[in-house]
Scaffold this active site. Structure first.
Site, short mmCIF file in Angstrom:
data_model
loop_
_atom_site.label_atom_id
_atom_site.label_comp_id
_atom_site.label_asym_id
_atom_site.label_seq_id
_atom_site.Cartn_x
_atom_site.Cartn_y
_atom_site.Cartn_z
N CYS A 137 9.75 5.42 1.04
CA CYS A 137 10.82 5.52 0.88
C CYS A 137 11.49 5.73 -0.37
CB CYS A 137 11.95 5.56 1.70
SG CYS A 137 12.57 4.54 2.08
N CYS A 195 1.93 6.07 -0.01
CA CYS A 195 2.63 5.21 -0.36
C CYS A 195 2.70 5.26 -1.88
CB CYS A 195 1.65 3.89 -0.09
SG CYS A 195 -0.05 3.49 -1.00
N GLU A 197 -15.63 1.81 6.62
CA GLU A 197 -15.95 1.00 7.96
C GLU A 197 -16.72 -0.18 7.44
OE1 GLU A 197 -15.68 3.11 11.69
OE2 GLU A 197 -16.76 3.95 10.43
S1 FES Z 1 -1.17 4.04 2.20
FE1 FES Z 1 -1.42 3.89 -0.19
S2 FES Z 1 -2.90 4.81 -0.55
FE2 FES Z 1 -2.60 5.36 1.35
S1 FES Z 2 10.89 0.90 3.95
FE1 FES Z 2 11.57 3.26 4.17
S2 FES Z 2 10.20 3.85 5.54
FE2 FES Z 2 9.53 1.73 4.83
#
Ligand code: FES
Ligand code: FES
Ligand SMILES: Cc1cc2nc3c(=O)[nH]c(=O)nc-3n(C[C@H](O)[C@H](O)[C@H](O)COP(=O)(O)OP(=O)(O)OC[C@H]3O[C@@H](n4cnc5c(N)ncnc54)[C@H](O)[C@@H]3O)c2cc1C
EC number: 1.17.1.4
Length: 1219
Positions: A21, A86, A1151
């Protein structure tokens, strides 16, 4: 942000622990006349704190439609975005860094990413991409050039990273400016006092000291909130309600920094980042003897949370990791109420109980003075030991300060302060008193250790557990201090090691593309993930990003808080009275055993409530009161074995005559070990949006699932309609890793039932709910007996594996031999390798050979493991490394290095897939197949395959989503086989179309693709793996279609005193056949390896003895972070290894490399052996997985561990148990 369509900022945990976030805040600081830019976690930033602040989200810096910002472009092109969940957070961390420092160093990047997690990529490509912004880029270019790559085309990652011209240049002068209206408001506003009133809390933001003191007098129970990183967690996860909040961020006195004669005085609202910057500057300018305390504080700050937290958080928490150093340094605190102020020293009378201090309710902390170290004879050090080095709460922190009588080594004053050894920070007074007046030498050390061992005790049942480890750490850390001071006394170098940079060198080798291949044919080339750009800009749409439907409802689950219990009563009255709750929506139905009223795990879904918003639904769910009659739970594998609690069937495989083998053996070794379970920790939690279509029982679902068809069939069953009324759509997932193969249906079915009753309903699980409800990978307990010759050749092996399958069978049978039934949550894939202990004793001598047959009677052909082995040995320079390590170990007592090389063989077996290809008359192609995209690059590979078969550029082909109304009855996207299966189905469909096009091509051989496809074309493709089928009873038939092979060699260094370890180097050679896309395959290898690294060295699920999962988020459950990747990571794909059993001679990759991370585990074990040998202990020893810092330290038996013996098992109730 959601309501204005800005969905780029992701929610991965809501507790500041994942960084998904991350946004950038900018504000003009009037008292310094400075513009500040800093990264923060949006999930913890209160909206009220954003007055006069500009917020920049990932959408604000660039977009695919407009123009990508270089930060977005480089992560995408460097293959640093897989599932992409992410990515916006990482982009924003980097962006904020560049706003403050356009040419950062690697170390700055390390710091900037401390608060970001990624579960897919293994981090290396992100760093590679962003290295191009740093000053080490030149060095890096040189490194890459020393490795050969035969791909000299524009899709090659080497090309990207070597040729700066490929990236858009970065021009820091072109960044978005601070909004002028905010600037004039910031400068012009006289009074900044603010008051926000909500239905449950009032936020008061006074702008003078007098005002806040008056308010605190009026509201003594009000909480002072600055960063909200502590209070925010209490409100979200501990259900705390604070009716009045005081925010001191505008008060000059609380934000000032003053240099006095005695030290530096920090206002109590100064952030930790600011404190760090001021202290760093002081260290650079002041004489060294004055800055001993500052250096110790800086050492603690370096490992305090991540950058986003440090940018907003302040120091005055009663449980802060900084308190030991403040206490050891004798920091002074100025406290004030409206009647005056007082100054108190932080000593052992400051803390009055857990989270309590001498602060009176009407007082606030105004400032803290961090003193200069006054004498040349004073030395100060601080230590922090946590499960993970980066961004983790400590297990034990310590700070120690000693002053010597001038010109001697006689102790004049000594302060030893510890956190994590009691409810408050404590001083080891008794030990310190005994050591005063003594000489700093071996005798003092012995006295210190024996007294500390007596003084720093812990109840064996203490929360947090790790009792022996924590006690040993108090001695080990003192010993480190002892050595540090000794060295300083001898005027030698400071012992703390220089900060290490990770992954400075990370080469990898791709496979060659045959000469003469058309540039349009992208198969086999390292093409970028097709969604990478959208993911980097936040434009990629995930399940919860689907815009709100009008009148949409939110669902919250009601789950059991007991592991095994009978429900006596349920009281929903309080929940039903809450605002927003849909009348009569609070309903109950036990999901796994509807007929009984028994719950069988904590997190067992027993009901649900829907309301107008997420907040209202979650509040209502928490307000439901359930009374239980507790029953005895079965929690651990040992308890299950004792209770004979097994799922049936129990499976056995026997091959050959083990008894005869044991008789021939020169040695027989028996042992046992345990491998802990693992949470999948996909960054995007489970989510479902169900939309009733209003006609004929039709329902449309948007689900984050690996298994669209299973979701469809279960929803249809729950709604009592045929499957043809239910459409399940999956655009992409923010990671899956097997965790979304079947367990997603527990949520999607409930949401569909609610939607069927009312109107569109949505639910995205919070991280803690997800970890509690959906289960994870199995813990295993294994007993082995192995007979071998003097040469090491194994003659017989007898192994029993018991897996903890939790409270329901789910997919356990496919993974296990003995599956124990316990009252923990159910377990699911990815399959965990079950052969850890075998490889410990045996290596090359016992490798399979071409033509060998497996225990389940499958002959190995097209065998490449021996090639991978030899190549890995040579690439890793195993022999030279071994010699260097042996030398290192002879020269170092308290750090040891270890080395291990481990092979893996992974069977690929899944059955069927389908595809649907439409060719439109404008020449564009819409491709659909049965697999789902979760970051693994499946869609990209499918487009590459279609592009090859159709003979057109990939840009003409589009995949929109996976849906059950286009490709029905699909296998789950799992078991690493999806490229094989769906790829073959795509090939089949495309070949059908090419056949149909033949007459048009023949008629107009010089025509273009668009000329030939002037008719409408559509075809289905299908593929089924031939000749699969295995019978356990007769041990016959083919289990697997083929095998993937790989070998990894890893080197580690352990700190024998703390148990910390560093991953120095890993070399991987992986056979992926003829890679469909080497960049994606390398990404898969690295991602799986890092996930395995978490499994084998870091990630620990803690359960209480009553079966309660205690680790429910990134705060307590640690997956590998940026700093955990090996300093050198080399990945090569085996060349010239075509596989005739899968599409275009490729092999599966998801995997198989996960198990290769066990090389790190065994390298750690090797290093521990060296440490034990120093203490005169030889021979085999048991080391359970994960090789956590606690286990490593406890296994390095020495004189300190002997002073802290563990409590007698059975004489106490432990905080957590090994399930
Ligand atoms: S958590 Fe980083 S690309 Fe999927
Ligand atoms: S740090 Fe905010 S959602 Fe994970
Ligand atoms: C992801 C994450 C990682 C973390 N890592 C660490 C870590 O490594 N080490 C560690 O120690 N902590 C860690 N924490 C905990 C937290 O960040 C720290 O405790 C931090 O010091 C809290 O600061 P804050 O301003 O955000 O606190 P807030 O939530 O704003 O408040 C903190 C507490 O201090 C009190 N307080 C603040 N200012 C005053 C004042 N002027 N007078 C009186 N009382 C005051 C508040 O009332 C409250 O009790 C972490 C938290 C998160 C979310």
């Amino acid at each position: 942000m959601f309501s204005v369509g800005l969905t780029g900022t992701k929610l991965g945990c809501a507790e500041g622990g994942c960084g998904a976030c991350t946004v950038m805040l900018s504000r003009f600081q009037t008292h310094t006349q400075q513009l500040l830019h800093y990264a923060v976690n949006a999930c913890l930033a209160p909206l009220c704190s954003l007055h006069l602040v500009a917020v920049t989200t990932v959408e604000g810096i660039g977009s695919v439609a407009r123009k990508l910002h270089p930060v977005q472009e480089r992560i995408a092109k460097a293959h640093g975005s897989q599932c992409g969940f992410c990515t916006p957070g990482i982009v924003m961390s980097m962006y904020a860094l560049l706003r403050n420092n356009p040419t950062p160093k690697m170390a700055d990047m390390e710091e900037a990413f401390q608060g970001n997690l990624c579960r897919c990529t293994g981090y290396r490509p992100i760093l590679e991409g962003y290295k191009t912004f740093t000053v080490v880029r030149q060095i890096y270019k040189h490194t890459v050039k020393t490795h050969s790559c035969q791909n000299t085309h524009s899709h090659c990652i080497f090309f990207f990273l070597q040729d700066g011209g490929y990236f858009a240049p970065f021009d820091p002068t072109q960044e978005v400016i601070f909004p002028p209206e905010l600037m004039s408001l910031s400068k012009g506003q006289r009074s900044r006092s603010l008051c926000f009133r909500g239905d449950r809390a009032t936020w008061l933001q006074p702008d003078t000291l007098e005002e806040i003191l008056r308010l605190k007098w009026k509201h003594p129970d009000a909480r002072v909130v600055v960063g909200n990183t502590e209070v925010g967690i209490e409100v979200k996860f501990k259900n705390m309600v604070y009716p009045v909040i005081l925010a001191p961020s505008f008060i000059p006195e609380l934000n000032s920094v003053t240099h006095t004669e005695d030290g530096v005085v920090f206002g109590a609202a100064c952030t930790l980042s600011h404190m760090g910057a001021v202290l760093r500057q002081a260290v650079e300018t002041l004489p060294p003897h004055q800055t001993e305390v500052f250096l110790a504080v800086l050492e603690q700050l370096r490992w305090f949370a991540g950058q986003q937290i440090r940018n907003v958080a302040v120091s005055p928490s009663p449980i802060s990791d900084l308190n030991p150093v403040f206490m050891a340094a004798g920091c002074k605190l100025t406290l004030m109420d409206k009647d005056g102020s007082r100054v108190v020293q932080m000593d052992d009378s400051f803390f009055t109980g857990y989270r309590r201090t001498v602060l009176r309710p009407q007082e606030i902390l105004v400032s803290i003075e961090i003193p200069y170290s006054q004498k040349v004879e004073t030395f100060v050090s601080a230590f922090k030991q946590s499960p993970r080095r980066e961004d983790d709460i400590s297990i034990v922190t310590a700070a120690m300060s000693v002053t010597f009588t001038p010109g001697s080594n006689v102790v004049e004053d000594l302060r030893l302060s510890y956190g994590g050894m009691a409810a408050t920070t404590v001083l080891a007074k008794r030990t310190a008193n005994r050591l005063r007046g003594r000489c700093w030498g071996e005798e003092l050390l012995q006295e210190a250790c024996s007294t500390l061992a007596e003084e720093m005790t812990l109840d064996p049942s203490v929360p947090g557990g790790m009792v022996t480890y924590r006690r040993t750490l108090t001695l080990s850390l003192f010993y480190k201090f002892y050595l540090t001071v000794l060295q300083k006394l001898r005027q030698q170098m400071f012992l703390i090691k220089p900060k290490g940079s990770y992954s400075v060198i990370s080469p990898f080798l791709l496979q060659a593309v045959p000469k003469g291949r058309s540039q349009d044919d992208v198969l086999g080339r390292p093409m970028m993930h097709l969604s990478a750009m959208k993911q980097a800009t936040g434009e990629a749409v995930y399940c919860d990003d689907v815009p709100l439907y009008e009148n949409e409802l939110y669902l919250s689950l009601i789950t059991s808080s007991k592991a095994h219990a009978r429900i006596i009563s349920v009281d929903t009255s309080a929940a039903e009275r809450l605002p927003g709750v849909v009348c009569d929506s609070v309903s109950f139905r036990l999901m796994t055993c509807p007929s009984s009223l028994q719950v069988t795990c904590v997190g067992h879904i027993i009901g649900a409530v829907v309301a107008d918003t997420q907040l209202h639904a979650q509040r209502a769910a928490k307000a439901v009161k359930i009374q239980y009659e507790e029953l005895q739970p079965v929690v651990t594998i040992q308890e299950a074995i004792a209770a004979q609690s097994f799922y049936q069937p129990i499976r056995t495989i026997q091959k050959g005559d083990p008894e005869a083998g044991f008789k021939q053996a020169d040695h027989v070794l028996e042992g046992e070990m345990h491998i802990g379970g693992q949470e999948h920790f996909y960054l995007e939690t489970n989510a479902t949006l169900a939309v009733p279509r209003g006609e004929d029982g039709e329902m449309e679902l948007f689900v984050s699932t690996q298994s669209a068809s299973k979701t469809q069939s279960l929803v249809a069953k729950a709604l009592g309609v045929p499957a043809n009324r239910v459409v399940v759509r999956v655009k992409r997932m923010g990671g899956g890793f097997g965790g979304k193969e079947s367990r997603t249906t527990v949520l999607s079915t409930v949401v569909a039932v609610a939607a069927n009753k009312y109107r569109p309903v949505r639910c995205m699980l919070d991280r803690d709910e997800d970890m509690l409800i959906t289960g994870g990978r199995h813990p295993f307990y294994g007993k082995y007996k192995v007979g071998f010759l003097n040469s090491g050749k194994v003659m017989a092996l007898d192994v029993s594996y018991y897996s903890n399958a939790g409270n329901s069978m789910d997919l356990s049978l496919s993974v296990s031999i003995f599956t124990t039934e316990t009252h923990t949550t159910w377990r699911t894939f990815v399959a965990k390798p079950i052969s850890v202990s075998i490889f410990l004793q045996v290596r090359r001598l016992n490798l399979y050979m071409e033509g060998d047959s497996t225990p389940y009677n499958q002959i190995l052909d097209q065998f490449t493991l021996d090639r991978c082995w030899d190549e890995c040995l040579s690439r890793s320079e195993y022999q030279q490394r071994r010699a260097a390590i042996d030398l290192y170990n002879r020269q170092n007592r308290w750090t040891k290095r270890g080395l291990a090389i481990v092979p893996t063989k992974f069977g690929i077996s899944f059955t069927a897939a389908g595809a649907l290809v439409h060719i439109y008359t404008d020449g564009s192609v819409l491709l659909t197949h049965g697999g789902t995209e979760m970051g693994q690059g499946l869609h990209t590979k499918m487009v590459q395959i279609a592009s090859r078969v159709l003979g057109i550029p990939y840009s003409k082909i589009h995949i929109s989503e996976t849906s059950t109304n286009t490709v029905p009855n699909t296998s789950p996207t799992a078991a690493s086989a999806s490229s094989d299966l769906n790829g073959a189905a795509v090939q089949n469909a495309c070949e059908i179309l090419m056949k149909r096009l033949e007459p048009y091509k023949n008629k107009n051989p010089k025509g273009s693709w668009e000329d030939w496809v002037s008719i409408s074309l559509s075809a289905n493709g299908f593929y089924k793996t031939p000749d699969l089928g295995y019978d356990f009873d007769s041990n016959s038939g083919r289990v697997f279609n083929y095998f993937s092979y790989g070998v990894a060699c890893s080197e580690v260094e352990i700190d024998c005193l703390t148990g910390a370890h560093k991953n120095l180097s890993t070399t991987i050679v992986m056979d992926v056949g003829h890679s469909l896309n080497p960049a994606i395959d390398i990404g898969q290898v690295e991602g799986a390896f890092m996930q395995g690294l978490g499994l084998f060295t870091l990630e620990e699920l803690h359960y209480s003895p009553r079966g309660v999962l205690l680790t429910r988020g990134p705060g307590s459950y640690k997956i590998p972070a940026f700093g955990d990747i090996p300093t050198t990571l080399t990945v090569s794909l085996l060349r010239d290894a075509p596989n005739d059993k899968a599409i275009f001679a490729s092999k599966a990759v998801g995997e198989p490399p996960l198990f290769l991370a066990s090389s790190v585990f065994f390298a750690i074990k090797d290093a521990i052996s060296a440490a034990r040998a120093e203490s005169g202990i030889k021979g085999p020893f048991r080391l359970d997985s994960p090789a956590s810092a606690e286990r490593i330290r406890n296994a390095c038996t020495d004189r300190f561990t002997k002073l802290c013996p563990p409590a007698e098992p059975g004489s106490f109730t432990p905080w957590s148990v090994q399930v």
